[in-house]
Write a protein that holds these residues in place. Sequence first.
Motif, PDB file in Angstrom:
ATOM      1  N   ARG A   7       6.408  67.727  10.626  1.00 16.66           N
ATOM      2  CA  ARG A   7       5.262  68.236  11.380  1.00 16.66           C
ATOM      3  C   ARG A   7       3.994  68.393  10.528  1.00 16.66           C
ATOM      4  O   ARG A   7       2.879  68.258  11.030  1.00 16.66           O
ATOM      5  CB  ARG A   7       5.724  69.560  12.006  1.00 16.66           C
ATOM      6  CG  ARG A   7       4.818  70.709  12.152  1.00 16.66           C
ATOM      7  CD  ARG A   7       5.597  71.914  12.714  1.00 16.66           C
ATOM      8  NE  ARG A   7       6.463  72.541  11.703  1.00 16.66           N
ATOM      9  CZ  ARG A   7       6.028  73.440  10.813  1.00 16.66           C
ATOM     10  NH1 ARG A   7       4.773  73.782  10.789  1.00 16.66           N
ATOM     11  NH2 ARG A   7       6.872  73.971   9.929  1.00 16.66           N
ATOM     12  N   VAL A   8       4.112  68.675   9.247  1.00 16.63           N
ATOM     13  CA  VAL A   8       2.909  68.897   8.424  1.00 16.63           C
ATOM     14  C   VAL A   8       2.391  67.619   7.763  1.00 16.63           C
ATOM     15  O   VAL A   8       1.395  67.637   7.053  1.00 16.63           O
ATOM     16  CB  VAL A   8       3.144  69.959   7.314  1.00 16.63           C
ATOM     17  CG1 VAL A   8       3.645  71.264   7.906  1.00 16.63           C
ATOM     18  CG2 VAL A   8       4.100  69.444   6.238  1.00 16.63           C
ATOM     19  N   GLY A  50     -10.932  72.688  -2.728  1.00 16.13           N
ATOM     20  CA  GLY A  50     -10.156  72.559  -1.494  1.00 16.13           C
ATOM     21  C   GLY A  50      -8.660  72.569  -1.762  1.00 16.13           C
ATOM     22  O   GLY A  50      -8.214  72.761  -2.882  1.00 16.13           O
ATOM     23  N   GLN A  51      -7.914  72.342  -0.699  1.00 13.96           N
ATOM     24  CA  GLN A  51      -6.449  72.318  -0.801  1.00 13.96           C
ATOM     25  C   GLN A  51      -5.964  71.071  -1.515  1.00 13.96           C
ATOM     26  O   GLN A  51      -6.646  70.055  -1.524  1.00 13.96           O
ATOM     27  CB  GLN A  51      -5.884  72.242   0.610  1.00 13.96           C
ATOM     28  CG  GLN A  51      -5.439  73.532   1.206  1.00 13.96           C
ATOM     29  CD  GLN A  51      -4.375  73.223   2.264  1.00 13.96           C
ATOM     30  OE1 GLN A  51      -3.231  72.939   1.964  1.00 13.96           O
ATOM     31  NE2 GLN A  51      -4.784  73.302   3.526  1.00 13.96           N
ATOM     32  N   VAL A  61      -0.446  62.042   3.933  1.00 12.29           N
ATOM     33  CA  VAL A  61      -0.844  63.157   3.076  1.00 12.29           C
ATOM     34  C   VAL A  61      -0.101  64.412   3.523  1.00 12.29           C
ATOM     35  O   VAL A  61       0.111  64.630   4.718  1.00 12.29           O
ATOM     36  CB  VAL A  61      -2.373  63.408   3.085  1.00 12.29           C
ATOM     37  CG1 VAL A  61      -3.113  62.276   2.387  1.00 12.29           C
ATOM     38  CG2 VAL A  61      -2.908  63.614   4.490  1.00 12.29           C
ATOM     39  N   VAL A  62       0.312  65.215   2.543  1.00 16.37           N
ATOM     40  CA  VAL A  62       1.131  66.400   2.798  1.00 16.37           C
ATOM     41  C   VAL A  62       0.576  67.569   1.991  1.00 16.37           C
ATOM     42  O   VAL A  62       0.420  67.440   0.773  1.00 16.37           O
ATOM     43  CB  VAL A  62       2.586  66.151   2.327  1.00 16.37           C
ATOM     44  CG1 VAL A  62       3.458  67.354   2.609  1.00 16.37           C
ATOM     45  CG2 VAL A  62       3.168  64.911   2.972  1.00 16.37           C
ATOM     46  N   PRO A  63       0.266  68.695   2.654  1.00 21.56           N
ATOM     47  CA  PRO A  63      -0.200  69.845   1.866  1.00 21.56           C
ATOM     48  C   PRO A  63       0.861  70.204   0.822  1.00 21.56           C
ATOM     49  O   PRO A  63       2.038  70.345   1.168  1.00 21.56           O
ATOM     50  CB  PRO A  63      -0.337  70.977   2.890  1.00 21.56           C
ATOM     51  CG  PRO A  63      -0.179  70.367   4.223  1.00 21.56           C
ATOM     52  CD  PRO A  63       0.454  69.021   4.072  1.00 21.56           C
ATOM     53  N   GLU A  64       0.444  70.324  -0.424  1.00 23.71           N
ATOM     54  CA  GLU A  64       1.440  70.499  -1.477  1.00 23.71           C
ATOM     55  C   GLU A  64       2.286  71.755  -1.278  1.00 23.71           C
ATOM     56  O   GLU A  64       3.469  71.782  -1.575  1.00 23.71           O
ATOM     57  CB  GLU A  64       0.770  70.546  -2.850  1.00 23.71           C
ATOM     58  CG  GLU A  64       1.824  70.484  -3.930  1.00 23.71           C
ATOM     59  CD  GLU A  64       1.260  70.593  -5.317  1.00 23.71           C
ATOM     60  OE1 GLU A  64       1.562  69.704  -6.107  1.00 23.71           O
ATOM     61  OE2 GLU A  64       0.529  71.550  -5.597  1.00 23.71           O
ATOM     62  N   ARG A  65       1.663  72.811  -0.745  1.00 25.54           N
ATOM     63  CA  ARG A  65       2.404  74.068  -0.605  1.00 25.54           C
ATOM     64  C   ARG A  65       3.545  73.957   0.415  1.00 25.54           C
ATOM     65  O   ARG A  65       4.418  74.817   0.451  1.00 25.54           O
ATOM     66  CB  ARG A  65       1.448  75.206  -0.235  1.00 25.54           C
ATOM     67  CG  ARG A  65       0.674  74.934   1.029  1.00 25.54           C
ATOM     68  CD  ARG A  65      -0.123  76.140   1.512  1.00 25.54           C
ATOM     69  NE  ARG A  65      -0.632  75.814   2.831  1.00 25.54           N
ATOM     70  CZ  ARG A  65      -1.870  76.045   3.255  1.00 25.54           C
ATOM     71  NH1 ARG A  65      -2.720  76.654   2.476  1.00 25.54           N
ATOM     72  NH2 ARG A  65      -2.234  75.693   4.457  1.00 25.54           N
ATOM     73  N   ALA A  66       3.524  72.885   1.240  1.00 24.44           N
ATOM     74  CA  ALA A  66       4.598  72.716   2.228  1.00 24.44           C
ATOM     75  C   ALA A  66       5.799  71.960   1.659  1.00 24.44           C
ATOM     76  O   ALA A  66       6.814  71.807   2.322  1.00 24.44           O
ATOM     77  CB  ALA A  66       4.054  71.963   3.450  1.00 24.44           C
TER      78      ALA A  66
END
Lengths: 183, 308
Positions: A137-138, A5-6, A53-58
Motif C-alpha cells: 500500500r505505501v 524532505g522525506q 518509490v517507498v518511504p524509507e520509514r515504512a
Amino acid sequence: MDSQGQKYQVFEKERADLAHRNAGSVHAPDAEMALENARDVFVRRPNCLSLWVVPERAIFSKTVQELRDNAWREADAASDAPTETWLVFQKQGQTARETFVAHVGAVAACSPQQALSRALETFPNKNVFVWWVVPERVIFKSEDADAPSMFAPAHTKTYRNHLAYPVEPIMRELKSAQEMLDE
Amino acid sequence: MDEQAELQEFQARIARGEKIEPGDWMPEEYRKQLIRMISQHAHSEIVGMLPEGAWITRAPTLRRKIVLLAKVQDEGGHGQYLYHAAETLGATREEMIDALLAGKAKYSSVFNYPSLTWADMGMIGWLVDGAAIMNQTMLAHCSYGPYSRAMVRICTEETFHKKQGMEQVIKYARGTPQQKAMVQDALNRWWAPSLMMFGPHDSDSPNSAQLIAWGVKTKTNDELRQEFINKMVPDLQLLGLKIPDPNLHYDETSGNWITSEIDWDEFWRVVKGDGPCNRERLAARRQAHENGAWVREALNAYAEKYEQ
C-alpha cells in the motif's frame, strides 16, 4: 538548516526478466515528487521499464547478522492491525555487481515482524544476506501509461553511452604508426 | 558477543569478501572513516559540476552542448548516489549539505582550478574523469555494500565522460596549429592538479593502511597515481602533446614514468580553502541553495496541504 524532505528508497526494473531492485534513495516532500526525482537521478540512461518509490520509514529491514538474535520477533506489537500484502526483498549476492536488494515476492501479514517471519518461511534461501519487507500500500509506482514519457527519452540519447566515442581504434592506429616509425 | 569477538568476525567477513550492509555490526572508526570519504566524494561530484557547467552556454556546436549538459547532469546524479550511501551510515543529507555550504567540508582540490578555454572541456574529461575512474574502479570493490554499489553505477557512466573528453583532445591535437596550442595549454594547466587528485603522498596519508585492512581501498594513493601516470604519459605523447614536467623520464627497472615531486605546498593550500577558485565555488553553491529555497518551501507547503 533546510529540510530536504522525506527519504524514499527507489526500486528500478531494468529488463522484463529482472525484478525491481534497489537503486538508491532520493529525498522529496511527497511520493509523486520522489518518483520524479528518482527518474532524474536513476534513469538518465536506458533501460528502465518501471520505477517504485517507498518511504524509507515504512521498510522493515534485517541483515542476516541482525536475524541471529530473535528479539525482533518478540517486538510483534501491532498484531490487531488488518492483514495486508507485504512485498519481500532480498539481497542474494556478495560481489559488487550482484549485491542489490531485489523484489522476490509477497506475503500476507498484519505487522512487519509477521511479514518477515512469513517471508523467511516462504522464500527460504541460504544465500540471503539482507531482508526487506514493505506493505504494498505505501509503494508509489510509475504507471505503465507514463512509461513512454518517463523512460523512452533515454533511448535516443545515445551520446550518453561510451560506445558513441570510438577513441580506442584511433589510439591503436596511432600506436602502430609510431611503432613502424621506430623500427 | 563482546567487542573483541565482533571485531574478529568483522575482519573475517571482510577477508571472505563479504559486503558489510547497513544494520550490520561495524567498528565505529569504520563508520566514521566511510562517512568522511563518501561525503567528500559526494561534495566533489556536486562542486565538480561548476568548472564545466560554466562552458555549457559557450559550446562550439550543438552536439558538444548536449554532451556537456549530459555529463554535468550525470555529476549531479553521482552526488545524489553518494549522499545516499553516506546516509546509510547515519549522516543526514541536511548535515552534509550544511557542512559543504559552511566551507567545513572537503572536496577534491582539482575543482578549485579555473576552466579557461573550451579545450579544458576535453582535458578535464580525459584527465580528471580518467583519474576519478581509476579511484572509483578500486572503490567498486569496497567492503561497504552501498558505497560499492554506487561506484559500480558511477564507473559505467563515467566511461562516457572520459571518452568524450578523449575524443576532443584527439581532435584538437590533430587539428589546426591554434587548436594544438589550445589543447597543449589545457594540458599544461591540468596535468599537476589531476595528479593531486589521488590525494596526499602515502607518508601523509595516515588512514590508508587501516582503510586497506578494512577492504575499503585496495591500493594506496601513490600506487594509483603511478598507474595513472603510466597510462596517461604514452597516450598523450602519442598525440604529440608535451607533458609539462622537465624531469619526466622513464625508469627501465621499475617500468614506471617518474615525474617531479608534486608541489605539496600548493596541494595543502588548495585543500585548506586557498586555491584559485575555492571562494567562487562555494559562493556558487550557496547562491544555488538560497535561490532554490522558495521551491523547497512551495513543495513542502503543497505536500502538507495534500496530506490533510
